[in-house]
Scaffold this motif. Structure first.
Motif, PDB file in Angstrom:
ATOM      1  N   LYS A   2    -102.346  15.838 -72.383  1.00  0.00           N
ATOM      2  CA  LYS A   2    -102.194  17.155 -71.798  1.00  0.00           C
ATOM      3  C   LYS A   2    -101.077  17.183 -70.758  1.00  0.00           C
ATOM      4  N   THR A   3    -101.063  16.228 -69.877  1.00  0.00           N
ATOM      5  CA  THR A   3    -100.099  16.187 -68.787  1.00  0.00           C
ATOM      6  C   THR A   3     -99.748  14.740 -68.468  1.00  0.00           C
ATOM      7  N   SER A   4     -98.485  14.500 -68.164  1.00  0.00           N
ATOM      8  CA  SER A   4     -98.051  13.145 -67.820  1.00  0.00           C
ATOM      9  C   SER A   4     -98.238  12.897 -66.322  1.00  0.00           C
ATOM     10  N   ASN A   9     -97.287  16.399 -60.907  1.00  0.00           N
ATOM     11  CA  ASN A   9     -98.557  16.661 -61.574  1.00  0.00           C
ATOM     12  C   ASN A   9     -99.712  15.977 -60.861  1.00  0.00           C
ATOM     13  N   VAL A  10     -99.467  14.798 -60.338  1.00  0.00           N
ATOM     14  CA  VAL A  10    -100.510  14.080 -59.605  1.00  0.00           C
ATOM     15  C   VAL A  10    -100.849  14.836 -58.327  1.00  0.00           C
ATOM     16  N   ASP A  34    -108.524  14.850 -64.679  1.00  0.00           N
ATOM     17  CA  ASP A  34    -107.985  16.172 -64.379  1.00  0.00           C
ATOM     18  C   ASP A  34    -106.669  16.408 -65.129  1.00  0.00           C
ATOM     19  N   LEU A  35    -105.894  15.344 -65.300  1.00  0.00           N
ATOM     20  CA  LEU A  35    -104.598  15.472 -65.974  1.00  0.00           C
ATOM     21  C   LEU A  35    -104.713  15.560 -67.492  1.00  0.00           C
ATOM     22  N   VAL A  36    -105.618  14.771 -68.098  1.00  0.00           N
ATOM     23  CA  VAL A  36    -105.639  14.701 -69.569  1.00  0.00           C
ATOM     24  C   VAL A  36    -106.978  15.045 -70.212  1.00  0.00           C
ATOM     25  N   ASP A  39    -111.735  12.714 -72.413  1.00  0.00           N
ATOM     26  CA  ASP A  39    -111.751  11.684 -73.459  1.00  0.00           C
ATOM     27  C   ASP A  39    -111.404  10.335 -72.829  1.00  0.00           C
ATOM     28  N   PRO A  40    -112.336   9.363 -72.892  1.00  0.00           N
ATOM     29  CA  PRO A  40    -112.097   8.068 -72.239  1.00  0.00           C
ATOM     30  C   PRO A  40    -110.842   7.346 -72.741  1.00  0.00           C
ATOM     31  N   ASP A  41    -110.526   7.502 -74.011  1.00  0.00           N
ATOM     32  CA  ASP A  41    -109.315   6.855 -74.523  1.00  0.00           C
ATOM     33  C   ASP A  41    -108.070   7.452 -73.877  1.00  0.00           C
TER      34      ASP A  41
END
Length: 92
Positions: A2-4, A9-10, A34-36, A39-41
């Motif tokens: 979703k986001t790098s 972004n952090v 929060d960023l992605v 999903d644990p992976d």
């Protein structure tokens, strides 16, 4: 993904986590989620690059790195850690 994990972004993720609750410290995994997403992976793969961003943010005085509840210098960080927001600068 979703986001790098860019510093911008952090910072946005840290602001959002702070807005949701007043914790003394923040789990780095919460920032990754929060960023992605949950999903644990996905968020697990983000932890190593995210750590590099946190280390730089600590050197810049934006966050404190905590180990067992006590501040630790970026060069001395190892193992499990948490974050405390000091100052989130917006850079352009």
């Amino acid at each position: 993904m979703k986001t790098s994990p860019t510093p911008e972004n952090v910072r946005a993720a840290l602001r959002e986590i702070e807005r949701r609750g007043k914790e003394n410290s923040i789990d780095p995994g919460a920032v990754a989620r929060d960023l992605v997403g949950s999903d644990p992976d996905a968020w697990g793969k983000l932890m190593k690059p995210l750590r590099a961003v946190f280390l730089q943010m600590a050197r810049d005085g934006e966050v404190e790195l905590l180990r067992k509840g006590k501040p630790v210098a970026p060069e001395d960080l190892h193992g499990v850690y948490r974050l405390r927001v000091v100052e989130l600068r917006s850079r352009t």
